[in-house]
Scaffold this motif. Structure first.
Motif, PDB file in Angstrom:
ATOM      1  N   ASP A 383       0.640  -1.289   0.544  1.00  0.00           N
ATOM      2  CA  ASP A 383      -0.265   0.287   0.136  1.00  0.00           C
ATOM      3  C   ASP A 383       0.904   1.176  -0.112  1.00  0.00           C
ATOM      4  N   GLY A 384       2.202   1.551  -0.417  1.00  0.00           N
ATOM      5  CA  GLY A 384       3.289   2.912  -1.267  1.00  0.00           C
ATOM      6  C   GLY A 384       3.330   2.754   0.603  1.00  0.00           C
ATOM      7  N   LYS A 385       4.036   1.886   1.401  1.00  0.00           N
ATOM      8  CA  LYS A 385       4.269   2.079   2.767  1.00  0.00           C
ATOM      9  C   LYS A 385       5.420   1.099   3.120  1.00  0.00           C
ATOM     10  N   ARG A 386       6.447   1.262   3.297  1.00  0.00           N
ATOM     11  CA  ARG A 386       7.445   0.525   3.590  1.00  0.00           C
ATOM     12  C   ARG A 386       7.174  -0.408   5.007  1.00  0.00           C
ATOM     13  N   LEU A 387       7.494  -1.680   5.001  1.00  0.00           N
ATOM     14  CA  LEU A 387       6.856  -3.030   6.118  1.00  0.00           C
ATOM     15  C   LEU A 387       8.143  -2.948   6.650  1.00  0.00           C
ATOM     16  N   LYS A 388       7.372  -2.810   8.463  1.00  0.00           N
ATOM     17  CA  LYS A 388       8.694  -3.393   8.765  1.00  0.00           C
ATOM     18  C   LYS A 388       9.352  -5.452   9.156  1.00  0.00           C
ATOM     19  N   ASN A 389       7.727  -5.531   9.142  1.00  0.00           N
ATOM     20  CA  ASN A 389       7.590  -6.905   8.828  1.00  0.00           C
ATOM     21  C   ASN A 389       7.473  -7.371   7.305  1.00  0.00           C
ATOM     22  N   TYR A 390       9.198  -7.790   6.487  1.00  0.00           N
ATOM     23  CA  TYR A 390       8.419  -8.157   5.679  1.00  0.00           C
ATOM     24  C   TYR A 390       8.789  -9.618   5.339  1.00  0.00           C
ATOM     25  N   ASN A 391       9.482 -10.101   6.382  1.00  0.00           N
ATOM     26  CA  ASN A 391       9.421 -11.714   6.304  1.00  0.00           C
ATOM     27  C   ASN A 391       9.851 -11.977   7.891  1.00  0.00           C
ATOM     28  N   MET A 392       9.030 -12.885   7.584  1.00  0.00           N
ATOM     29  CA  MET A 392       8.744 -13.656   9.201  1.00  0.00           C
ATOM     30  C   MET A 392       8.911 -15.275   9.921  1.00  0.00           C
ATOM     31  N   PRO A 393      10.058 -15.507   9.119  1.00  0.00           N
ATOM     32  CA  PRO A 393      10.649 -16.890   9.902  1.00  0.00           C
ATOM     33  C   PRO A 393      10.534 -17.009  11.247  1.00  0.00           C
ATOM     34  N   TRP A 394      11.192 -16.551  11.913  1.00  0.00           N
ATOM     35  CA  TRP A 394      11.722 -16.237  13.315  1.00  0.00           C
ATOM     36  C   TRP A 394      10.752 -15.666  13.945  1.00  0.00           C
ATOM     37  N   GLY A 395       9.513 -15.014  13.514  1.00  0.00           N
ATOM     38  CA  GLY A 395       8.561 -14.460  14.459  1.00  0.00           C
ATOM     39  C   GLY A 395       9.236 -12.839  14.644  1.00  0.00           C
ATOM     40  N   ALA A 396       8.470 -12.195  15.641  1.00  0.00           N
ATOM     41  CA  ALA A 396       8.470 -10.494  15.858  1.00  0.00           C
ATOM     42  C   ALA A 396       8.133 -10.612  17.264  1.00  0.00           C
ATOM     43  N   GLY A 397       8.881  -9.407  17.611  1.00  0.00           N
ATOM     44  CA  GLY A 397       8.188  -8.882  18.830  1.00  0.00           C
ATOM     45  C   GLY A 397       9.217  -9.316  20.287  1.00  0.00           C
ATOM     46  N   HIS A 398       8.162  -9.290  21.385  1.00  0.00           N
ATOM     47  CA  HIS A 398       9.014  -9.759  22.236  1.00  0.00           C
ATOM     48  C   HIS A 398       9.195 -11.783  22.359  1.00  0.00           C
ATOM     49  N   ASN A 399       8.753 -12.190  21.853  1.00  0.00           N
ATOM     50  CA  ASN A 399       8.561 -13.053  21.143  1.00  0.00           C
ATOM     51  C   ASN A 399      10.000 -14.402  20.299  1.00  0.00           C
ATOM     52  N   LEU A 400      10.576 -12.868  19.704  1.00  0.00           N
ATOM     53  CA  LEU A 400      11.158 -13.185  18.230  1.00  0.00           C
ATOM     54  C   LEU A 400      12.262 -14.629  19.016  1.00  0.00           C
ATOM     55  N   CYS A 401      12.019 -15.275  17.278  1.00  0.00           N
ATOM     56  CA  CYS A 401      13.249 -16.869  18.223  1.00  0.00           C
ATOM     57  C   CYS A 401      14.139 -16.559  19.193  1.00  0.00           C
ATOM     58  N   LEU A 402      14.841 -17.075  19.832  1.00  0.00           N
ATOM     59  CA  LEU A 402      15.875 -17.089  20.962  1.00  0.00           C
ATOM     60  C   LEU A 402      16.577 -18.250  19.984  1.00  0.00           C
ATOM     61  N   GLY A 403      16.263 -18.764  19.289  1.00  0.00           N
ATOM     62  CA  GLY A 403      18.148 -19.833  18.611  1.00  0.00           C
ATOM     63  C   GLY A 403      18.023 -19.760  16.758  1.00  0.00           C
ATOM     64  N   LYS A 404      17.067 -17.941  17.070  1.00  0.00           N
ATOM     65  CA  LYS A 404      17.831 -17.936  15.385  1.00  0.00           C
ATOM     66  C   LYS A 404      19.231 -17.548  15.321  1.00  0.00           C
ATOM     67  N   SER A 405      20.690 -16.884  16.273  1.00  0.00           N
ATOM     68  CA  SER A 405      21.620 -17.052  15.544  1.00  0.00           C
ATOM     69  C   SER A 405      22.095 -18.261  15.386  1.00  0.00           C
TER      70      SER A 405
END
Ligand code: HEM
Length: 460
Positions: A383-405
């Protein structure tokens, strides 16, 4: 006898009344769709193929709606601009752990009365994020060599045949298991490594049996007897392995399959890997464990990983609504949520497969997450607006995957090991990429409907 019949009829009538007493939509609430079957609502369609069902509901109701699924009211939010509000809400309003505990109880018959998620997270953080991450990555890499190079050497020279899912899943799981729960002896000997390989292979076999039953167990559609057997086996497997190890193997399967099916992507990744090793100061031998600075300097491999996950990671981001609350949307609308309902985000549909955000969203484009100058691309719009969350395989926010790295490091170590030391080929290069096993939507990484035969050998 007539009394018994009468009582039976009364009970059936009461049950029917109870089941058909339906909720109605209150002002300010999202559109409500309870389906035609009392209590079950849309459970069958949802369980069979959640992505198709939610796409159909989105076309009917828009990007927020509430559906009845097996007695629970689930509000589904599919507007990625509004995800941030949900993932940063405090636990006192939208709770992640209540649903996780519910699943643990249903699948594993595990009661967690004293479980404190904050304590658990505080315990895991230093290991997974900061202090011990480097040591963990090195241990993982050593264990990958033990299982992969060890098994192949033991089996003798020449080509070996296997399914690619089995190859990726088993070696990553086994190395992850040895990293998490320890090896037979340190320093390692030939004999102790052989024991580690045999033991971890046994654990993987048990784990995989359980993994194949996971969708049925989570939906509560397996008999008690089977569940009990599985619980026993699961305890043998050790609890923590499941949630930790279930995603990295399938993620690596898709990544390697996309590389094998796209020769241009394969040579770009190989070229980057060899150049990065050679350019490192001091230069890194092909036999060495890849140091963190090498793992962090591979934007091409990062793009391939992000693109593979965009196409195949389909977790449900689920929160329990703890209090009646208002939910503001990014476009200024506001909706009321009821206490006791569930809120579900499904980033797989949007942003990940949204044609407005990604051109040809079904296609694998290995450089989709790269700018023309080779740096990571982070600008994606809706919708013409830049996305903050454009790909979320690891979730986001408070519960973002702890094991990501840790997971990213492990996948890169594995891919590096395979590309540097092995010849790996599809048995039938013409074979199409398999469809998904549709029953696995919601559990993280999708798995294929069937495995893909490969042959591999240590480079002569
Ligand atoms: C490819 C591999 C992986 C993927 C795609 C993945 C994905 C995810 C996602 C989507 C969530 C968020 C769930 C939500 O918000 O509802 C999550 C949470 C979590 N993941 Fe992972 N994960 C992976 C590997 C791992 C590994 C290897 C570990 C640990 C060794 C791990 C530990 C965790 C933990 C502890 C949480 C919960 C965080 C919290 O309670 O706030 N994950 N993961």
């Amino acid at each position: 006898m007539p009394w018994a019949v009468l009582l039976g009829l009364l009970a059936a009538l009461l049950l029917l009344l109870l089941l058909t007493r339906r909720r109605t939509r209150r002002p300010g609430e999202p559109p409500l769709d309870v389906g035609i079957i009392p209590w079950l609502g849309h459970a069958l369609e949802f369980g069979k193929d959640a992505a198709s069902f939610l796409t159909r509901m989105k076309e009917k109701h828009g990007d927020i709606f509430t559906v009845l699924v097996g007695g629970r009211y689930v509000t589904v939010l599919l507007d990625p601009h509004s995800y941030d509000t949900v993932v940063w809400e405090p636990r006192s309003k939208l709770d992640f752990h209540a649903y996780a505990v519910f699943l643990m109880e249903r699948i594993f018959d595990v009661q967690l009365p004293h479980y404190n998620p904050s304590d658990e997270k505080a315990r895991m953080k230093p290991t997974l994020l900061h202090r011990d991450l480097q040591a963990l990555t090195e241990a993982m890499s050593t264990n990958l060599r033990t299982v992969l190079l060890g098994d192949v050497t033991e089996a003798g020279d020449g080509w070996h045949k296997m399914g690619l899912l089995d190859f990726s899943y088993s070696f990553l799981f086994r190395a992850g298991y040895l990293t998490q729960y320890g090896v037979e002896t340190v320093p390692r000997t030939h004999q102790s490594q052989a024991q580690d390989r045999a033991h971890s292979a046994d654990v993987f076999r048990t784990f995989r049996q359980l993994d194949l039953l996971l969708p049925k167990l989570a939906r509560g559609s397996l008999s008690v007897e089977v569940t009990t057997i599985i619980n026993l086996e699961y305890n043998l497997c050790n609890r923590g392995s499941f949630s930790f190890q279930g995603n990295a193997g399938p993620a690596t399967f898709w990544l390697l399959l996309f590389l094998l099916k796209h020769p241009k992507a394969m040579s770009a990744v190989r070229e980057e890997l060899e150049r990065t090793l050679w350019k490192a100061e001091p230069p890194v031998s092909e036999m060495a464990i890849l140091p963190q600075k090498v793992l962090d300097s591979m934007p091409m491999l990062d793009s391939v990983l992000s693109e593979s996950l965009r196409l195949t990671a389909a977790p449900f981001i689920t929160r329990e609504v703890v209090v009646d609350m208002a939910m503001p949307m990014a476009d200024g609308r506001e909706f009321s949520l009821r206490r006791g309902d569930r809120l579900l985000l499904f980033p797989f549909l949007s942003p990940q497969k949204d044609p407005e955000i990604y051109t040809d969203p079904e296609e694998f484009k290995y450089d989709r997450f790269l700018n023309p100058d080779g740096t990571e691309k982070k600008d994606f719009y809706k919708d013409g607006k830049r996305l903050k969350n454009y790909n979320m395989p690891w979730g986001a926010g408070h519960n973002l995957c702890l094991g990501k790295s840790y997971a990213i490091n492990s996948i890169k170590q594995f891919v590096g090991l395979v590309l540097l030391h092995f010849d790996l080929e599809l048995t039938n290069p013409e074979m199409k990429i398999p469809e998904f096993d549709l029953s696995r939507y919601g559990f993280g990484l999708m798995q294929p409907e069937h495995d893909v035969p490969i042959r591999y050998r240590i480079r002569p």
